[in-house]
Write a protein that holds these residues in place. Structure first.
Motif, PDB file in Angstrom:
ATOM      1  N   TYR A 157      11.502   7.143   6.147  1.00  0.00           N
ATOM      2  CA  TYR A 157      10.877   7.825   5.007  1.00  0.00           C
ATOM      3  C   TYR A 157      10.992   7.041   3.704  1.00  0.00           C
ATOM      4  O   TYR A 157      10.537   7.505   2.655  1.00  0.00           O
ATOM      5  N   SER A 158      11.552   5.844   3.761  1.00  0.00           N
ATOM      6  CA  SER A 158      11.469   4.932   2.621  1.00  0.00           C
ATOM      7  C   SER A 158      10.094   4.277   2.688  1.00  0.00           C
ATOM      8  O   SER A 158       9.931   3.171   3.209  1.00  0.00           O
ATOM      9  N   PHE A 159       9.083   4.977   2.214  1.00  0.00           N
ATOM     10  CA  PHE A 159       7.686   4.603   2.386  1.00  0.00           C
ATOM     11  C   PHE A 159       7.011   4.681   1.017  1.00  0.00           C
ATOM     12  O   PHE A 159       6.888   5.748   0.436  1.00  0.00           O
ATOM     13  N   TYR A 160       6.594   3.543   0.490  1.00  0.00           N
ATOM     14  CA  TYR A 160       6.088   3.477  -0.881  1.00  0.00           C
ATOM     15  C   TYR A 160       4.640   2.997  -0.916  1.00  0.00           C
ATOM     16  O   TYR A 160       4.249   2.098  -0.162  1.00  0.00           O
ATOM     17  N   GLU A 161       3.881   3.581  -1.802  1.00  0.00           N
ATOM     18  CA  GLU A 161       2.508   3.144  -2.034  1.00  0.00           C
ATOM     19  C   GLU A 161       2.444   2.400  -3.354  1.00  0.00           C
ATOM     20  O   GLU A 161       3.028   2.834  -4.355  1.00  0.00           O
ATOM     21  N   ARG A 162       1.745   1.275  -3.365  1.00  0.00           N
ATOM     22  CA  ARG A 162       1.553   0.513  -4.594  1.00  0.00           C
ATOM     23  C   ARG A 162       0.268   0.998  -5.255  1.00  0.00           C
ATOM     24  O   ARG A 162      -0.824   0.857  -4.697  1.00  0.00           O
ATOM     25  N   VAL A 163       0.409   1.580  -6.447  1.00  0.00           N
ATOM     26  CA  VAL A 163      -0.727   2.221  -7.110  1.00  0.00           C
ATOM     27  C   VAL A 163      -0.937   1.616  -8.492  1.00  0.00           C
ATOM     28  O   VAL A 163       0.010   1.161  -9.149  1.00  0.00           O
ATOM     29  N   PRO A 164      -2.201   1.586  -8.946  1.00  0.00           N
ATOM     30  CA  PRO A 164      -2.481   1.063 -10.291  1.00  0.00           C
ATOM     31  C   PRO A 164      -1.982   2.024 -11.365  1.00  0.00           C
ATOM     32  O   PRO A 164      -2.128   3.239 -11.237  1.00  0.00           O
ATOM     33  N   GLU A 165      -1.369   1.470 -12.373  1.00  0.00           N
ATOM     34  CA  GLU A 165      -0.914   2.279 -13.504  1.00  0.00           C
ATOM     35  C   GLU A 165      -1.123   1.454 -14.769  1.00  0.00           C
ATOM     36  O   GLU A 165      -0.328   0.584 -15.102  1.00  0.00           O
ATOM     37  N   GLY A 166      -2.220   1.760 -15.466  1.00  0.00           N
ATOM     38  CA  GLY A 166      -2.591   0.950 -16.615  1.00  0.00           C
ATOM     39  C   GLY A 166      -3.025  -0.431 -16.173  1.00  0.00           C
ATOM     40  O   GLY A 166      -3.872  -0.584 -15.298  1.00  0.00           O
ATOM     41  N   ASP A 167      -2.426  -1.452 -16.753  1.00  0.00           N
ATOM     42  CA  ASP A 167      -2.772  -2.827 -16.398  1.00  0.00           C
ATOM     43  C   ASP A 167      -1.795  -3.441 -15.407  1.00  0.00           C
ATOM     44  O   ASP A 167      -1.729  -4.660 -15.243  1.00  0.00           O
ATOM     45  N   LYS A 168      -1.023  -2.593 -14.733  1.00  0.00           N
ATOM     46  CA  LYS A 168      -0.063  -3.087 -13.746  1.00  0.00           C
ATOM     47  C   LYS A 168      -0.059  -2.164 -12.527  1.00  0.00           C
ATOM     48  O   LYS A 168      -0.774  -1.168 -12.471  1.00  0.00           O
ATOM     49  N   THR A 169       0.731  -2.525 -11.529  1.00  0.00           N
ATOM     50  CA  THR A 169       0.891  -1.664 -10.353  1.00  0.00           C
ATOM     51  C   THR A 169       2.352  -1.262 -10.232  1.00  0.00           C
ATOM     52  O   THR A 169       3.250  -2.026 -10.600  1.00  0.00           O
ATOM     53  N   VAL A 170       2.566  -0.070  -9.714  1.00  0.00           N
ATOM     54  CA  VAL A 170       3.927   0.429  -9.511  1.00  0.00           C
ATOM     55  C   VAL A 170       4.061   0.931  -8.083  1.00  0.00           C
ATOM     56  O   VAL A 170       3.075   1.301  -7.445  1.00  0.00           O
ATOM     57  N   ASP A 171       5.269   0.928  -7.570  1.00  0.00           N
ATOM     58  CA  ASP A 171       5.551   1.454  -6.242  1.00  0.00           C
ATOM     59  C   ASP A 171       5.976   2.913  -6.371  1.00  0.00           C
ATOM     60  O   ASP A 171       6.939   3.224  -7.073  1.00  0.00           O
ATOM     61  N   ARG A 172       5.222   3.789  -5.696  1.00  0.00           N
ATOM     62  CA  ARG A 172       5.487   5.224  -5.787  1.00  0.00           C
ATOM     63  C   ARG A 172       5.858   5.767  -4.405  1.00  0.00           C
ATOM     64  O   ARG A 172       5.161   5.515  -3.420  1.00  0.00           O
ATOM     65  N   LEU A 173       6.974   6.476  -4.352  1.00  0.00           N
ATOM     66  CA  LEU A 173       7.431   7.037  -3.083  1.00  0.00           C
ATOM     67  C   LEU A 173       6.417   8.042  -2.568  1.00  0.00           C
ATOM     68  O   LEU A 173       5.975   8.933  -3.299  1.00  0.00           O
ATOM     69  N   ILE A 174       6.049   7.896  -1.305  1.00  0.00           N
ATOM     70  CA  ILE A 174       5.082   8.798  -0.690  1.00  0.00           C
ATOM     71  C   ILE A 174       5.782  10.066  -0.215  1.00  0.00           C
ATOM     72  O   ILE A 174       6.879  10.021   0.348  1.00  0.00           O
ATOM     73  N   THR A 175       5.126  11.180  -0.444  1.00  0.00           N
ATOM     74  CA  THR A 175       5.586  12.459   0.097  1.00  0.00           C
ATOM     75  C   THR A 175       4.746  12.781   1.318  1.00  0.00           C
ATOM     76  O   THR A 175       3.519  12.909   1.228  1.00  0.00           O
ATOM     77  N   PHE A 176       5.394  12.880   2.474  1.00  0.00           N
ATOM     78  CA  PHE A 176       4.684  13.240   3.701  1.00  0.00           C
ATOM     79  C   PHE A 176       4.833  14.734   3.972  1.00  0.00           C
ATOM     80  O   PHE A 176       5.897  15.313   3.777  1.00  0.00           O
ATOM     81  N   ARG A 177       3.756  15.346   4.418  1.00  0.00           N
ATOM     82  CA  ARG A 177       3.791  16.732   4.864  1.00  0.00           C
ATOM     83  C   ARG A 177       3.107  16.799   6.225  1.00  0.00           C
ATOM     84  O   ARG A 177       2.467  15.839   6.656  1.00  0.00           O
ATOM     85  N   HIS A 178       3.216  17.943   6.883  1.00  0.00           N
ATOM     86  CA  HIS A 178       2.784  18.003   8.285  1.00  0.00           C
ATOM     87  C   HIS A 178       1.683  19.028   8.558  1.00  0.00           C
ATOM     88  O   HIS A 178       1.397  19.325   9.717  1.00  0.00           O
ATOM     89  N   ASN A 179       1.058  19.547   7.529  1.00  0.00           N
ATOM     90  CA  ASN A 179      -0.029  20.511   7.695  1.00  0.00           C
ATOM     91  C   ASN A 179      -1.339  19.757   7.910  1.00  0.00           C
ATOM     92  O   ASN A 179      -1.879  19.159   6.971  1.00  0.00           O
TER      93      ASN A 179
END
Length: 368
Positions: A157-179
């Protein structure tokens, strides 16, 4: 990958490779149909069950994971969606059973990919479409295996998505659900995955189920810890991989049109794609979980023709109205033949590698 890539992007690739509008549609339809040719689809047509190229979610609910059930799952998913990257790989750990499953991990530019593309040479447009679906999926589904396996397909569950934030990218922890009815939310990095099951052979541990649909989203860039790599980090860049997939499809399709061309690994037609780079990058990086129409717009501009929506039933009546002997020459009949040939080739290659996963199980009374 989703329907927009398998259908519209495949159409674009075929047209860039020199196929006509009509032939490109046939190739694209067959590439997309791989995700829908299930037991239920075949039963409605009284078509051969051996032509199944997928198992839908509702069908999987009733699928047993005994030896026979796992064998059929592996035959379908390894043949069409998780083409093994190296059937002779040495994992360096584990016993025979682990090695057999490890060797089914999907990866790009494999010997099996070469055989898959060459299997379509001189065959129908439907066979070409099937091969293009498999080629594309090697890029989206790499690092997962088309067989139920906790020790291979599970993720930490150490699973991160790299997402754009302004003029840079950040690693954001993904929340998984099962529905399964809940929609993925890329703005908050909330995604649906299969529920954890400690059973090695649970269908919850098939393919990239534990990673949800992230491998199928063109925009996704993520880092995660796969079980087969002892939970060492892997970074997956889908925009880059999907771009490679598209350029490789154009190259493969040109090879299949030319009688004297031989499909080679790790070769991409970037020259044919270069004039459309900016538009393709916008399509691939758009944070949208729904099928995007960008590929459709590009395809229409390439050919100057209207590209109809993909519908599984487009060729249904042609097949149903054809006589028994004529069915093989219909669009669906040619697709079924291509599917059966592809599955047969992959199954034989897996068996020839010495794997016991698809080894015929002796029944009581059989001679040794």
């Amino acid at each position: 990958m989703q329907k927009d890539f398998h259908y519209y992007a495949t159409y674009c690739a075929a047209y860039l490779a020199g196929y006509s509008h009509e032939d490109s549609l046939q190739i694209a339809y067959s590439a997309a149909l791989v995700d829908f040719c299930s037991d239920d689809f075949l039963a409605e047509l009284s078509a051969p069950a051996t032509a199944a190229t997928t198992q839908l979610q509702l069908e999987m609910v009733d699928t047993k994971t005994d030896w026979f059930g796992r064998t059929r799952i592996t035959e379908i998913w390894s043949s069409f969606h998780f083409l093994p990257g190296d059937l002779y790989a040495e994992p360096g750990k584990g016993g025979r059973r682990y090695k057999d499953k490890y060797r089914l991990i999907c990866n790009v530019n494999s010997d099996l990919l070469v055989k898959t593309v060459e299997l379509a040479r001189g065959e129908s447009l439907q066979a070409v479409g099937v091969a293009m679906h498999i080629l594309a999926d090697t890029w989206a589904h790499r690092y997962f295996a088309g067989t139920p396996s906790l020790v291979i397909n599970n993720i930490n569950y150490s699973f991160y998505e790299r997402v754009p934030e302004g003029d840079k990218t950040v690693d954001r922890l993904i929340t998984f659900r099962h529905n399964p009815k809940a929609k993925d939310d890329p703005e908050k990095s909330i995604y649906t995955n299969t529920i954890y099951r400690g059973s090695e052979n649970s269908v919850m541990n098939l393919g990239h189920g534990r990673a949800g649909h992230l491998p199928d989203y063109g925009y996704a860039v993520y880092r995660y810890l796969p079980a087969w790599a002892d939970y060492r980090e892997i970074v997956k860049n889908n925009p880059e991989d999907f771009h490679h997939a598209f350029c490789q499809m154009v190259y493969a399709l040109k090879c299949l049109r030319a009688q004297d061309a031989v499909f080679e690994k790790d070769t991409y037609d970037t020259e044919a794609v270069e004039p459309y780079e900016e538009e393709i990058q916008k399509i691939l990086t758009k944070r949208n979980v729904a099928a995007d129409l960008g590929w459709k717009v590009l395809g229409g501009r390439l050919s100057g023709q209207e590209i109809p929506e993909f519908l599984t039933d487009t060729w249904r009546e042609e097949y149903l109205k054809a006589g028994q002997e004529a069915k093989e020459q219909t669009v669906l009949g040619r697709f079924f033949r291509a599917a059966i040939r592809q599955k047969g080739m992959v199954v034989e290659e897996i068996k020839a590698s010495g794997s016991r996963i698809l080894k015929t199980k002796k029944r009581k009374g059989d001679r040794a």
